[in-house]
Scaffold this motif. Sequence first.
Motif, mmCIF file in Angstrom:
data_model
loop_
_atom_site.group_PDB
_atom_site.id
_atom_site.type_symbol
_atom_site.label_atom_id
_atom_site.label_comp_id
_atom_site.label_asym_id
_atom_site.label_seq_id
_atom_site.Cartn_x
_atom_site.Cartn_y
_atom_site.Cartn_z
ATOM 1 N N LEU A 1 37.761 33.274 42.477
ATOM 2 C CA LEU A 1 38.950 33.658 43.247
ATOM 3 C C LEU A 1 39.098 35.180 43.280
ATOM 4 O O LEU A 1 39.424 35.770 44.319
ATOM 5 N N ALA A 2 38.808 35.829 42.148
ATOM 6 C CA ALA A 2 38.936 37.285 42.083
ATOM 7 C C ALA A 2 37.990 37.954 43.069
ATOM 8 O O ALA A 2 38.369 38.900 43.771
ATOM 9 N N TYR A 3 36.751 37.436 43.166
ATOM 10 C CA TYR A 3 35.787 38.031 44.096
ATOM 11 C C TYR A 3 36.223 37.806 45.542
ATOM 12 O O TYR A 3 36.095 38.683 46.392
ATOM 13 N N ILE A 4 36.742 36.614 45.817
ATOM 14 C CA ILE A 4 37.179 36.304 47.183
ATOM 15 C C ILE A 4 38.338 37.232 47.578
ATOM 16 O O ILE A 4 38.343 37.807 48.677
ATOM 17 N N ILE A 5 39.290 37.410 46.664
ATOM 18 C CA ILE A 5 40.436 38.266 46.964
ATOM 19 C C ILE A 5 39.978 39.704 47.185
ATOM 20 O O ILE A 5 40.392 40.366 48.150
ATOM 21 N N ALA A 6 39.095 40.164 46.309
ATOM 22 C CA ALA A 6 38.609 41.544 46.433
ATOM 23 C C ALA A 6 37.903 41.732 47.775
ATOM 24 O O ALA A 6 38.155 42.702 48.500
ATOM 25 N N GLY A 7 37.035 40.753 48.117
ATOM 26 C CA GLY A 7 36.287 40.856 49.377
ATOM 27 C C GLY A 7 37.238 40.886 50.568
ATOM 28 O O GLY A 7 37.132 41.755 51.456
ATOM 29 N N ALA A 8 38.204 39.968 50.587
ATOM 30 C CA ALA A 8 39.140 39.880 51.705
ATOM 31 C C ALA A 8 39.970 41.163 51.795
ATOM 32 O O ALA A 8 40.184 41.700 52.891
ATOM 33 N N PHE A 9 40.418 41.648 50.629
ATOM 34 C CA PHE A 9 41.266 42.834 50.618
ATOM 35 C C PHE A 9 40.519 44.040 51.173
ATOM 36 O O PHE A 9 41.033 44.763 52.035
ATOM 37 N N TRP A 10 39.273 44.239 50.698
ATOM 38 C CA TRP A 10 38.520 45.410 51.158
ATOM 39 C C TRP A 10 38.182 45.305 52.643
ATOM 40 O O TRP A 10 38.236 46.278 53.369
ATOM 41 N N PHE A 11 37.848 44.096 53.105
ATOM 42 C CA PHE A 11 37.525 43.915 54.511
ATOM 43 C C PHE A 11 38.741 44.253 55.381
ATOM 44 O O PHE A 11 38.656 45.057 56.321
ATOM 45 N N LEU A 12 39.904 43.658 55.038
ATOM 46 C CA LEU A 12 41.104 43.878 55.846
ATOM 47 C C LEU A 12 41.559 45.329 55.776
ATOM 48 O O LEU A 12 41.939 45.924 56.795
ATOM 49 N N ALA A 13 41.485 45.910 54.559
ATOM 50 C CA ALA A 13 41.924 47.298 54.409
ATOM 51 C C ALA A 13 41.064 48.224 55.266
ATOM 52 O O ALA A 13 41.581 49.106 55.968
ATOM 53 N N GLY A 14 39.751 48.000 55.239
ATOM 54 C CA GLY A 14 38.850 48.824 56.044
ATOM 55 C C GLY A 14 39.141 48.684 57.525
ATOM 56 O O GLY A 14 39.211 49.669 58.272
ATOM 57 N N LEU A 15 39.340 47.431 57.955
ATOM 58 C CA LEU A 15 39.614 47.160 59.367
ATOM 59 C C LEU A 15 40.890 47.878 59.818
ATOM 60 O O LEU A 15 40.896 48.595 60.836
ATOM 61 N N PHE A 16 41.971 47.715 59.035
ATOM 62 C CA PHE A 16 43.243 48.359 59.386
ATOM 63 C C PHE A 16 43.093 49.870 59.425
ATOM 64 O O PHE A 16 43.647 50.541 60.299
ATOM 65 N N PHE A 17 42.332 50.404 58.470
ATOM 66 C CA PHE A 17 42.192 51.854 58.410
ATOM 67 C C PHE A 17 41.523 52.383 59.673
ATOM 68 O O PHE A 17 41.978 53.355 60.277
ATOM 69 N N ILE B 1 49.127 35.756 44.571
ATOM 70 C CA ILE B 1 47.926 34.987 44.234
ATOM 71 C C ILE B 1 47.309 35.523 42.939
ATOM 72 O O ILE B 1 46.772 34.773 42.128
ATOM 73 N N LEU B 2 47.400 36.827 42.743
ATOM 74 C CA LEU B 2 46.850 37.409 41.522
ATOM 75 C C LEU B 2 47.653 36.983 40.293
ATOM 76 O O LEU B 2 47.099 36.752 39.230
ATOM 77 N N SER B 3 48.969 36.886 40.453
ATOM 78 C CA SER B 3 49.798 36.637 39.272
ATOM 79 C C SER B 3 50.032 35.164 39.014
ATOM 80 O O SER B 3 50.493 34.798 37.939
ATOM 81 N N MET B 4 49.672 34.296 39.968
ATOM 82 C CA MET B 4 50.121 32.906 39.861
ATOM 83 C C MET B 4 49.598 32.194 38.614
ATOM 84 O O MET B 4 50.299 31.408 38.001
ATOM 85 N N GLY B 5 48.356 32.483 38.224
ATOM 86 C CA GLY B 5 47.773 31.712 37.130
ATOM 87 C C GLY B 5 47.992 32.303 35.751
ATOM 88 O O GLY B 5 47.590 31.703 34.754
ATOM 89 N N LEU B 6 48.618 33.465 35.686
ATOM 90 C CA LEU B 6 48.635 34.206 34.419
ATOM 91 C C LEU B 6 49.192 33.375 33.267
ATOM 92 O O LEU B 6 48.609 33.336 32.194
ATOM 93 N N LEU C 1 50.003 41.861 32.066
ATOM 94 C CA LEU C 1 50.394 42.694 33.199
ATOM 95 C C LEU C 1 49.410 43.852 33.374
ATOM 96 O O LEU C 1 48.969 44.144 34.490
ATOM 97 N N LEU C 2 49.034 44.485 32.258
ATOM 98 C CA LEU C 2 48.070 45.587 32.344
ATOM 99 C C LEU C 2 46.735 45.093 32.900
ATOM 100 O O LEU C 2 46.090 45.771 33.700
ATOM 101 N N GLY C 3 46.339 43.893 32.484
ATOM 102 C CA GLY C 3 45.074 43.343 32.952
ATOM 103 C C GLY C 3 45.074 43.138 34.457
ATOM 104 O O GLY C 3 44.168 43.601 35.163
ATOM 105 N N VAL C 4 46.104 42.474 34.957
ATOM 106 C CA VAL C 4 46.131 42.158 36.390
ATOM 107 C C VAL C 4 46.364 43.447 37.201
ATOM 108 O O VAL C 4 45.831 43.610 38.306
#
Lengths: 260, 347
Positions: free
Chosen positions: A23-39, A85-90, A118-121
């Motif tokens: 899940l962490a890899y999927i979120i990172a991938g989606a975030f970087w893709f969308l951020a790049g596109l918006f930029f 999504i990042l915090s849901m499972g903590l 909190l520091l970890g996430v």
Amino acid sequence: MGVMRNIVAIYRKELQSYFASPLAYIIAGAFWFLAGLFFVVILQTGIQQVSAFDLQGQQPVDLPSLIQQNFLQVMSSLALVILPILSMGLYAEERKRGTLELLATSPITNWAVAVGKLLGVLTFFITLVLPLLVYEAIAFDAANPPAPPWVLLVGHGGLILLAAAVLSLGLFMSSLTESSILAAILTFALVLLLWIIDLIGQNLGGPVGAAFNHLSLLKHYTNLSQGIVDTSSLVLFASYIFLGLYLTAQSIDILRFQRS
Amino acid sequence: MIEVEHLSKVYGSTTAIQDLSFRVEPGEILGLLGPNGAGKTTTMRILSGYLPATSGTARIAGYEVHEDPMAVRQRIGYLPETPPLYPDMTVEGFLNFVARLKGVGPGDRPKQVTSALDRCNLLEKRHVLIRKLSKGFRQRVGIAQAIVHDPPAIILDEPTVGLDPLQIIEVRNLIKSLAGSHTVILSTHILPEVSMTCSRVAIINQGHVVTTGTLEELMVQLTGGNSYELEVAGSAAVVQQQLQQLPEIQRIEFSPSKTAPHSPNQTIAREQMEPASPVAAGSSRLKLRIIPHSEVDIAPEIAATLVNAGLRLYELRRVRASLEDVFLELTTEERAPDVIETAGGAA
């Protein structure tokens, strides 16, 4: 001393879990893709606007800060979707797996667990944001005159503070339930509430509107994204973070009194 | 080492445990034995500091679990009913994490983790993800996390539940090896487990401690140590009358179900095997159980009495009370109806 060691133990465990989590890899991938596109979109729109202004012979605008503000607004919206999504499972995952019983019977306080988590996430979120700084720095360095780097840093510091506040509240939501999905939904609801507070603050005049304005995380975030550093903003973010941690520690403590 | 005094826990309207008191001496293994729902898990959770008790005190190594929770937590290893494991960690990574949580210094950590892996027979699985382990191995990792910081007191909640017979033997041997250097309290509803692993047992039922003691003490206390099983030909009344002459007998139990012929096939088989016996076809053959007052062996007297009375004695066997009987006797509230008290002279 001992508390620090405990926080570090939880922190390291949380970080390790991100490396093992798809899940962490999927979120990172989606975030970087969308951020790049918006930029890219925001950058090109900005450049077209400027050339239109130039043709009309108007006053030059501060393009880098305009682009940065627009981009950070989009980033905050994107983050507000991703953070629950990042915090849901903590805590929900710990509750479901029974590992909360291990933490609760180890010589470690609820506070240390909450702070470590909190520091970890938050570290994970910062690693998501850092690459954005690289291409923003490249783009803004090409501007004439170059944008001052501190505005960039303050804006992104604001993004991270906003994330810390939302994650801290998400941590609390996660401690309320054994279901990650429910925790995510509750945190989304809370994010919506933040938006509503912001909207009321913007549209309602008078002292009530001012109060909402002051409580609105998004309003303070907008200030930071424009490079306006105000102590009251920092205090507000710190208060939200503290509130989330406090509620989490209390809710875990109360859990022991409920029938399991 | 572990002292529990007048401990009670009430959940809303239900009382899980009431006025529970027992002690565990250093180095011994105490088995907390009771049926499901007797309050074993609640007791374990209070001892570990996970649940607060409604009233009463529990001390571990001199520290009260409610007043000094951190001091207690440092001194216990706790295996809950479901082992608390992170599926995405390796066995070694998980034990390292637990050791760090429990405050094992960085210098001692590798040694402690390796020793825990070794004791639990996990050395060849140290780099395997917990997610990929079988249930038996997971249980062993659960025990390893309870002993990794070498705590003086170890609390194990149903440590062998859900394991296959071979794994159960391994886990029991592991628990036995902890005695002496550690004080262990384990809960179980499986009787043989207690007789195989524990030095003392506390039997609890419906939240009360029914009795505590060593296994031998419990057996003696309950049934005077032994009883006799007999198979005699004759009518119940005659046998009863004859045996009443012996003052050492406390009571006689007849088991009527076994005296009647079970099926035609069985009767034929018996006749073929024992053609000389006039009572072989069996309706008059009795099985009974004699419980004496004292530990003195009265088998010869029983035999002499019956034979002198002209009854045919087919079997006379001396049996020690099994733990199973002890358990049943302690936790069932009503006695079986077919017990005839000799003193009452019912027949």
